[in-house]
Scaffold this motif. Structure first.
Motif, PDB file in Angstrom:
ATOM      1  N   ILE A 192       0.851  -1.193   0.000  1.00  0.00           N
ATOM      2  CA  ILE A 192       0.000   0.000   0.000  1.00  0.00           C
ATOM      3  C   ILE A 192       0.884   1.240   0.000  1.00  0.00           C
ATOM      4  O   ILE A 192       1.813   1.344   0.797  1.00  0.00           O
ATOM      5  CB  ILE A 192      -0.933   0.003   1.230  1.00  0.00           C
ATOM      6  N   ARG A 193       0.585   2.167  -0.897  1.00  0.00           N
ATOM      7  CA  ARG A 193       1.305   3.439  -0.956  1.00  0.00           C
ATOM      8  C   ARG A 193       0.304   4.571  -0.775  1.00  0.00           C
ATOM      9  O   ARG A 193      -0.716   4.628  -1.453  1.00  0.00           O
ATOM     10  CB  ARG A 193       2.022   3.629  -2.293  1.00  0.00           C
ATOM     11  N   ILE A 194       0.623   5.470   0.145  1.00  0.00           N
ATOM     12  CA  ILE A 194      -0.204   6.644   0.399  1.00  0.00           C
ATOM     13  C   ILE A 194       0.514   7.870  -0.168  1.00  0.00           C
ATOM     14  O   ILE A 194       1.652   8.155   0.200  1.00  0.00           O
ATOM     15  CB  ILE A 194      -0.459   6.836   1.915  1.00  0.00           C
ATOM     16  N   ASN A 195      -0.149   8.554  -1.078  1.00  0.00           N
ATOM     17  CA  ASN A 195       0.332   9.792  -1.686  1.00  0.00           C
ATOM     18  C   ASN A 195       1.721   9.695  -2.322  1.00  0.00           C
ATOM     19  O   ASN A 195       2.580  10.556  -2.090  1.00  0.00           O
ATOM     20  CB  ASN A 195       0.291  10.938  -0.668  1.00  0.00           C
ATOM     21  N   PRO A 196       1.964   8.674  -3.149  1.00  0.00           N
ATOM     22  CA  PRO A 196       3.254   8.628  -3.849  1.00  0.00           C
ATOM     23  C   PRO A 196       3.285   9.716  -4.931  1.00  0.00           C
ATOM     24  O   PRO A 196       2.233  10.241  -5.311  1.00  0.00           O
ATOM     25  CB  PRO A 196       3.254   7.230  -4.485  1.00  0.00           C
ATOM     26  N   PRO A 197       4.460  10.050  -5.428  1.00  0.00           N
ATOM     27  CA  PRO A 197       4.547  11.104  -6.452  1.00  0.00           C
ATOM     28  C   PRO A 197       4.117  10.596  -7.830  1.00  0.00           C
ATOM     29  O   PRO A 197       4.926  10.097  -8.604  1.00  0.00           O
ATOM     30  CB  PRO A 197       6.035  11.480  -6.431  1.00  0.00           C
ATOM     31  N   VAL A 198       2.832  10.692  -8.116  1.00  0.00           N
ATOM     32  CA  VAL A 198       2.298  10.291  -9.418  1.00  0.00           C
ATOM     33  C   VAL A 198       1.550  11.482 -10.015  1.00  0.00           C
ATOM     34  O   VAL A 198       0.884  12.220  -9.295  1.00  0.00           O
ATOM     35  CB  VAL A 198       1.367   9.060  -9.329  1.00  0.00           C
ATOM     36  N   ALA A 199       1.675  11.648 -11.335  1.00  0.00           N
ATOM     37  CA  ALA A 199       1.070  12.803 -11.985  1.00  0.00           C
ATOM     38  C   ALA A 199      -0.089  12.450 -12.902  1.00  0.00           C
ATOM     39  O   ALA A 199      -0.930  13.285 -13.193  1.00  0.00           O
ATOM     40  CB  ALA A 199       2.126  13.556 -12.782  1.00  0.00           C
ATOM     41  N   ASP A 200      -0.126  11.185 -13.366  1.00  0.00           N
ATOM     42  CA  ASP A 200      -1.161  10.809 -14.322  1.00  0.00           C
ATOM     43  C   ASP A 200      -1.434   9.311 -14.234  1.00  0.00           C
ATOM     44  O   ASP A 200      -0.811   8.595 -13.449  1.00  0.00           O
ATOM     45  CB  ASP A 200      -0.769  11.215 -15.746  1.00  0.00           C
ATOM     46  N   ALA A 201      -2.362   8.850 -15.055  1.00  0.00           N
ATOM     47  CA  ALA A 201      -2.775   7.449 -15.024  1.00  0.00           C
ATOM     48  C   ALA A 201      -1.606   6.511 -15.320  1.00  0.00           C
ATOM     49  O   ALA A 201      -1.482   5.453 -14.708  1.00  0.00           O
ATOM     50  CB  ALA A 201      -3.916   7.209 -16.005  1.00  0.00           C
ATOM     51  N   GLY A 202      -0.743   6.901 -16.249  1.00  0.00           N
ATOM     52  CA  GLY A 202       0.418   6.072 -16.562  1.00  0.00           C
ATOM     53  C   GLY A 202       1.334   5.905 -15.367  1.00  0.00           C
ATOM     54  O   GLY A 202       1.813   4.796 -15.083  1.00  0.00           O
ATOM     55  N   ASP A 203       1.584   7.001 -14.633  1.00  0.00           N
ATOM     56  CA  ASP A 203       2.401   6.918 -13.420  1.00  0.00           C
ATOM     57  C   ASP A 203       1.764   5.989 -12.397  1.00  0.00           C
ATOM     58  O   ASP A 203       2.447   5.210 -11.733  1.00  0.00           O
ATOM     59  CB  ASP A 203       2.555   8.297 -12.768  1.00  0.00           C
ATOM     60  N   VAL A 204       0.444   6.103 -12.252  1.00  0.00           N
ATOM     61  CA  VAL A 204      -0.266   5.246 -11.282  1.00  0.00           C
ATOM     62  C   VAL A 204      -0.080   3.777 -11.643  1.00  0.00           C
ATOM     63  O   VAL A 204       0.284   2.957 -10.793  1.00  0.00           O
ATOM     64  CB  VAL A 204      -1.769   5.601 -11.224  1.00  0.00           C
TER      65      VAL A 204
END
Length: 148
Positions: free
Chosen positions: A11-23
């Motif tokens: 589980i990751r809370i608030n990782p540095p992702v900017a868009d669906a691809g990053d997610v």
């Protein structure tokens, strides 16, 4: 109820992702640790599934999933973003709660049972609201794994 193969380590809370691809790439990296497969291969499988139709289910939730060659057992990874991510959910809302599921190619029934169990849990307003508020992966895990 299906036992969900999820642990706080996935589980990751608030990782540095900017868009669906990053997610999807971040979820794939988490799942690679659980399955022993390459993150790239898992990311491709999740992306190919998204191209068939969004796995956004509404209310700020998405359940990216794929049946993957080489996966021996169901694995789940969770990610919650600080900001909503556009994910083509049917209600048009951005998504903040992502639960990715990978299953063995031949496990069609278990695949559907796992997705159904997650969707049922996430259909409860109080559960979603609590998942959005907790800063702790242990609490996030308890909210998903515990009784509704």
């Amino acid at each position: 109820m299906v036992t969900l193969p999820l642990s706080p380590a996935n589980i990751r809370i608030n990782p540095p992702v900017a868009d669906a691809g990053d997610v999807l790439r971040t979820l794939a990296e988490i799942l690679a640790g659980s399955t022993g497969l390459s993150a790239k291969g898992i990311a491709v499988a999740l992306q190919q599934r998204e191209m068939q139709g969004s796995t956004g289910i509404g209310h700020g939730v998405a359940l990216p999933h794929a049946r993957v060659e080489g996966v021996n057992q169901i694995a789940i990874a969770a990610l919650r973003t600080a900001q909503g991510i556009p994910f083509a959910a049917p209600d048009g809302l951005d998504v903040s709660i992502f639960l990715a599921v990978v299953v063995p190619k031949a496990a069609a029934t278990a695949h559907l049972e796992t997705l159904s169990a997650l969707a049922a849990k996430l259909a409860v307003d109080e559960v979603r609201e609590a998942l959005m508020k907790t800063p702790d992966p242990q609490d996030f895990f308890r909210l998903l794994a515990g009784p509704t």
